[in-house]
Design a protein around this motif. Structure first.
Motif, PDB file in Angstrom:
ATOM      1  N   LEU A  16      31.608  60.115  37.704  1.00 13.04           N
ATOM      2  CA  LEU A  16      31.586  61.460  38.278  1.00 13.04           C
ATOM      3  C   LEU A  16      32.178  61.469  39.678  1.00 13.04           C
ATOM      4  CD1 LEU A  16      30.771  64.432  38.294  1.00 13.04           C
ATOM      5  CD2 LEU A  16      28.490  63.715  39.079  1.00 13.04           C
ATOM      6  N   GLN A  17      31.803  60.516  40.505  1.00 13.83           N
ATOM      7  CA  GLN A  17      32.313  60.470  41.877  1.00 13.83           C
ATOM      8  C   GLN A  17      33.816  60.175  41.907  1.00 13.83           C
ATOM      9  OE1 GLN A  17      29.341  58.768  41.002  1.00 13.83           O
ATOM     10  NE2 GLN A  17      28.289  60.629  41.681  1.00 13.83           N
ATOM     11  N   LEU A  18      34.282  59.298  40.997  1.00 11.80           N
ATOM     12  CA  LEU A  18      35.716  59.018  40.929  1.00 11.80           C
ATOM     13  C   LEU A  18      36.486  60.265  40.497  1.00 11.80           C
ATOM     14  CD1 LEU A  18      35.748  55.450  39.297  1.00 11.80           C
ATOM     15  CD2 LEU A  18      36.013  56.067  41.707  1.00 11.80           C
ATOM     16  N   GLN A  19      35.908  61.046  39.595  1.00 13.03           N
ATOM     17  CA  GLN A  19      36.548  62.290  39.177  1.00 13.03           C
ATOM     18  C   GLN A  19      36.619  63.286  40.331  1.00 13.03           C
ATOM     19  OE1 GLN A  19      34.036  63.359  35.891  1.00 13.03           O
ATOM     20  NE2 GLN A  19      35.299  62.272  34.378  1.00 13.03           N
ATOM     21  N   GLU A  20      35.569  63.356  41.127  1.00 15.41           N
ATOM     22  CA  GLU A  20      35.563  64.273  42.269  1.00 15.41           C
ATOM     23  C   GLU A  20      36.597  63.865  43.306  1.00 15.41           C
ATOM     24  OE1 GLU A  20      30.840  65.574  41.922  1.00 15.41           O
ATOM     25  OE2 GLU A  20      31.470  63.983  43.305  1.00 15.41           O
ATOM     26  N   MET A  58      31.787  63.704  52.055  1.00 11.76           N
ATOM     27  CA  MET A  58      30.743  64.423  51.331  1.00 11.76           C
ATOM     28  C   MET A  58      29.997  63.497  50.374  1.00 11.76           C
ATOM     29  SD  MET A  58      30.350  67.536  52.264  1.00 11.76           S
ATOM     30  CE  MET A  58      29.404  68.149  50.874  1.00 11.76           C
ATOM     31  N   LEU A  59      30.730  62.623  49.684  1.00  9.30           N
ATOM     32  CA  LEU A  59      30.081  61.684  48.766  1.00  9.30           C
ATOM     33  C   LEU A  59      29.199  60.700  49.522  1.00  9.30           C
ATOM     34  CD1 LEU A  59      33.047  60.974  46.314  1.00  9.30           C
ATOM     35  CD2 LEU A  59      30.992  62.329  45.878  1.00  9.30           C
ATOM     36  N   ILE A  60      29.680  60.250  50.679  1.00  8.47           N
ATOM     37  CA  ILE A  60      28.849  59.367  51.508  1.00  8.47           C
ATOM     38  C   ILE A  60      27.582  60.082  51.947  1.00  8.47           C
ATOM     39  CG2 ILE A  60      28.746  58.148  53.711  1.00  8.47           C
ATOM     40  CD1 ILE A  60      31.753  57.599  53.416  1.00  8.47           C
ATOM     41  N   SER A  61      27.750  61.370  52.301  1.00  8.17           N
ATOM     42  CA  SER A  61      26.590  62.148  52.742  1.00  8.17           C
ATOM     43  C   SER A  61      25.566  62.310  51.620  1.00  8.17           C
ATOM     44  CB  SER A  61      27.064  63.514  53.236  1.00  8.17           C
ATOM     45  OG  SER A  61      25.983  64.305  53.658  1.00  8.17           O
ATOM     46  N   LYS A  62      26.077  62.464  50.383  1.00 11.36           N
ATOM     47  CA  LYS A  62      25.181  62.694  49.247  1.00 11.36           C
ATOM     48  C   LYS A  62      24.520  61.409  48.734  1.00 11.36           C
ATOM     49  CE  LYS A  62      26.732  65.344  45.964  1.00 11.36           C
ATOM     50  NZ  LYS A  62      27.671  65.911  44.957  1.00 11.36           N
ATOM     51  N   TYR A  63      25.292  60.307  48.721  1.00  9.53           N
ATOM     52  CA  TYR A  63      24.805  59.099  48.044  1.00  9.53           C
ATOM     53  C   TYR A  63      24.702  57.861  48.944  1.00  9.53           C
ATOM     54  CZ  TYR A  63      26.339  61.923  44.058  1.00  9.53           C
ATOM     55  OH  TYR A  63      26.529  62.933  43.152  1.00  9.53           O
ATOM     56  N   GLY A  64      25.286  57.925  50.131  1.00  5.64           N
ATOM     57  CA  GLY A  64      25.409  56.707  50.929  1.00  5.64           C
ATOM     58  C   GLY A  64      24.141  56.200  51.559  1.00  5.64           C
ATOM     59  N   PHE A  65      23.060  56.983  51.507  1.00  4.44           N
ATOM     60  CA  PHE A  65      21.839  56.583  52.184  1.00  4.44           C
ATOM     61  C   PHE A  65      20.699  56.304  51.205  1.00  4.44           C
ATOM     62  CE2 PHE A  65      24.244  59.497  54.907  1.00  4.44           C
ATOM     63  CZ  PHE A  65      24.484  58.688  56.008  1.00  4.44           C
ATOM     64  N   ASP A  66      21.039  56.222  49.911  1.00  2.58           N
ATOM     65  CA  ASP A  66      19.993  56.017  48.908  1.00  2.58           C
ATOM     66  C   ASP A  66      19.221  54.712  49.119  1.00  2.58           C
ATOM     67  OD1 ASP A  66      20.616  58.388  47.776  1.00  2.58           O
ATOM     68  OD2 ASP A  66      21.581  57.566  45.972  1.00  2.58           O
ATOM     69  N   ASP A  67      19.896  53.677  49.652  1.00  2.37           N
ATOM     70  CA  ASP A  67      19.233  52.378  49.790  1.00  2.37           C
ATOM     71  C   ASP A  67      18.268  52.328  50.963  1.00  2.37           C
ATOM     72  OD1 ASP A  67      21.330  52.649  51.568  1.00  2.37           O
ATOM     73  OD2 ASP A  67      21.782  50.503  51.614  1.00  2.37           O
ATOM     74  N   VAL A  68      18.289  53.332  51.844  1.00  2.00           N
ATOM     75  CA  VAL A  68      17.379  53.324  52.993  1.00  2.00           C
ATOM     76  C   VAL A  68      16.335  54.431  52.897  1.00  2.00           C
ATOM     77  CG1 VAL A  68      19.088  52.299  54.520  1.00  2.00           C
ATOM     78  CG2 VAL A  68      18.905  54.789  54.378  1.00  2.00           C
ATOM     79  N   LEU A  69      16.434  55.267  51.876  1.00  2.00           N
ATOM     80  CA  LEU A  69      15.483  56.358  51.740  1.00  2.00           C
ATOM     81  C   LEU A  69      14.161  55.845  51.183  1.00  2.00           C
ATOM     82  CD1 LEU A  69      17.691  59.239  50.266  1.00  2.00           C
ATOM     83  CD2 LEU A  69      16.974  58.895  52.624  1.00  2.00           C
ATOM     84  N   CYS A 123      35.122  69.494  46.504  1.00  2.00           N
ATOM     85  CA  CYS A 123      35.255  68.499  45.436  1.00  2.00           C
ATOM     86  C   CYS A 123      34.168  67.441  45.546  1.00  2.00           C
ATOM     87  CB  CYS A 123      36.644  67.854  45.493  1.00  2.00           C
ATOM     88  SG  CYS A 123      38.004  68.973  45.095  1.00  2.00           S
ATOM     89  N   GLY A 124      33.934  66.960  46.763  1.00  2.00           N
ATOM     90  CA  GLY A 124      32.907  65.951  46.970  1.00  2.00           C
ATOM     91  C   GLY A 124      31.519  66.454  46.657  1.00  2.00           C
ATOM     92  N   ALA A 125      31.308  67.755  46.833  1.00  5.37           N
ATOM     93  CA  ALA A 125      29.995  68.346  46.539  1.00  5.37           C
ATOM     94  C   ALA A 125      29.830  68.691  45.075  1.00  5.37           C
ATOM     95  CB  ALA A 125      29.796  69.595  47.396  1.00  5.37           C
ATOM     96  N   GLY A 126      30.881  68.481  44.266  1.00  6.12           N
ATOM     97  CA  GLY A 126      30.797  68.790  42.850  1.00  6.12           C
ATOM     98  C   GLY A 126      31.081  70.234  42.506  1.00  6.12           C
ATOM     99  N   MET A 127      31.605  71.020  43.459  1.00  8.00           N
ATOM    100  CA  MET A 127      31.887  72.439  43.237  1.00  8.00           C
ATOM    101  C   MET A 127      33.320  72.585  42.734  1.00  8.00           C
ATOM    102  SD  MET A 127      29.985  73.696  46.743  1.00  8.00           S
ATOM    103  CE  MET A 127      30.195  75.441  46.460  1.00  8.00           C
TER     104      MET A 127
END
Length: 239
Positions: A16-20, A58-69, A123-127
Motif C-alpha cells: 500500500l505504501q509503495l503504491q502511494e 506523510m508516510l513517515i508521519s503515519k508509520y515512522g513512530f510505531d516502534d516507539v509508541l 497520496c501519502g495520506a491515502g487520499m
C-alpha cells in the motif's frame, strides 16, 4: 492490519505504501511536465522530487513512530509533520519568485510547487481520489484556461514606457510623476540620465494605467521645462 507485500513485516513498508509513493511520483511528474513544457525555472525533476518527498514525509508521519509508541504512555501527533511540510515549502517557493523592474515573476511557479507538495501529501495520506482530481484540475487550469482568459473582456490596463526630455533646472521630473499619479497610473522602474554634460535630463518611467499613451504625452508636454515626450510599448509581462 498491515497490507501484505514487500517488507510487510515492517510497519509502513507494505504494498500500500509503495503504491502511494508511486502515485505521488506519477501525479507530481505530470505537473512537472507541464512546467517543463513551458520552460519555467522549476521543471520536471523539481516537481517530481517535491511531490514524492511530501508523500514520504506523510508516510513517515503515519508509520515512522510505531516502534516507539506505547499505549497510554507515548503519543505522537501525525499532523505536526504535515504542518511542517507546508511551512518548509516556503523557501522553495520564495526561490522561484523574483522582481524584474516593476513586474513580479514566478508566482505561478511558486504556487504550483506548493500544490505539488499538497498532492504528494494527499497520496501519502491515502487520499487517492482527492490527489487525482486535484491534478486533473491543475492541468485543466494550466492548459484550457489561457485561451479563454485572453478572450475574456476586461478593463484596459496596459503597461508602457514614458520618456520625457527637459531642463534639469526646472524640476520637471517631480511634476511629471505628480501628473502620472493624478491620471491614475502606477509607477514602476524610474531612471534619469543627464545628456552629455548639459542641462538636459532624460526621464524614463514604466507605468500601468487605463489612459492612452497619447493622452499622457500631451499632459507631459504641457509641463514647464519639458522639451520632448514620447511613449514606447513595455515588454514586461506576468508569469
Amino acid at each position: 492490519m498491515q497490507t501484505a507485500g514487500l517488507f510487510s513485516h515492517i510497519p509502513g513498508e507494505g504494498l500500500l505504501q509503495l503504491q502511494e509513493l508511486g502515485l505521488a511520483f506519477f501525479l507530481s511528474a505530470l505537473v512537472g511536465l507541464e512546467r517543463e513544457y513551458r520552460q519555467k525555472a522549476a521543471g520536471f525533476r523539481t516537481y517530481t522530487l517535491v511531490g514524492v518527498s511530501a508523500a514520504l514525509f506523510m508516510l513517515i508521519s503515519k508509520y515512522g513512530f510505531d516502534d516507539v509508541l506505547s499505549a497510554g504512555r507515548v503519543v505522537v501527533d501525525p499532523s505536526r509533520v504535515a504542518a511542517q511540510i507546508v511551512s518548509g515549502l516556503g523557501f522553495i517557493g520564495g526561490g522561484v519568485i523574483f522582481m524584474r523592474r516593476d513586474t513580479v515573476r514566478g508566482l505561478t511557479t511558486a504556487a504550483s510547487v506548493w500544490l505539488t507538495a499538497a498532492i504528494g501529501m494527499a497520496c501519502g495520506a491515502g487520499m487517492t481520489i482527492v490527489a487525482l482530481l486535484t491534478t486533473l484540475g491543475y492541468l485543466a487550469i494550466m492548459f484550457l484556461t489561457p485561451g479563454w482568459l485572453r478572450r475574456m473582456p476586461r478593463a484596459s490596463r496596459e503597461g508602457f514606457k514614458i520618456s520625457a526630455k527637459g531642463d534639469a533646472r526646472s524640476n520637471f521630473v517631480d511634476h511629471a510623476c505628480t501628473v502620472l499619479t493624478r491620471l491614475g497610473f502606477t509607477l514602476g522602474h524610474v531612471s534619469q540620465e543627464r545628456q552629455n554634460d548639459s542641462e538636459a535630463l532624460l526621464f524614463t518611467v514604466h507605468v500601468h494605467g487605463t489612459k492612452a499613451p497619447e493622452e499622457v504625452v500631451t499632459a507631459l508636454m504641457r509641463l514647464p521645462g519639458v522639451q520632448a515626450a514620447w511613449s514606447e510599448k513595455s515588454d514586461e509581462s506576468l508569469d
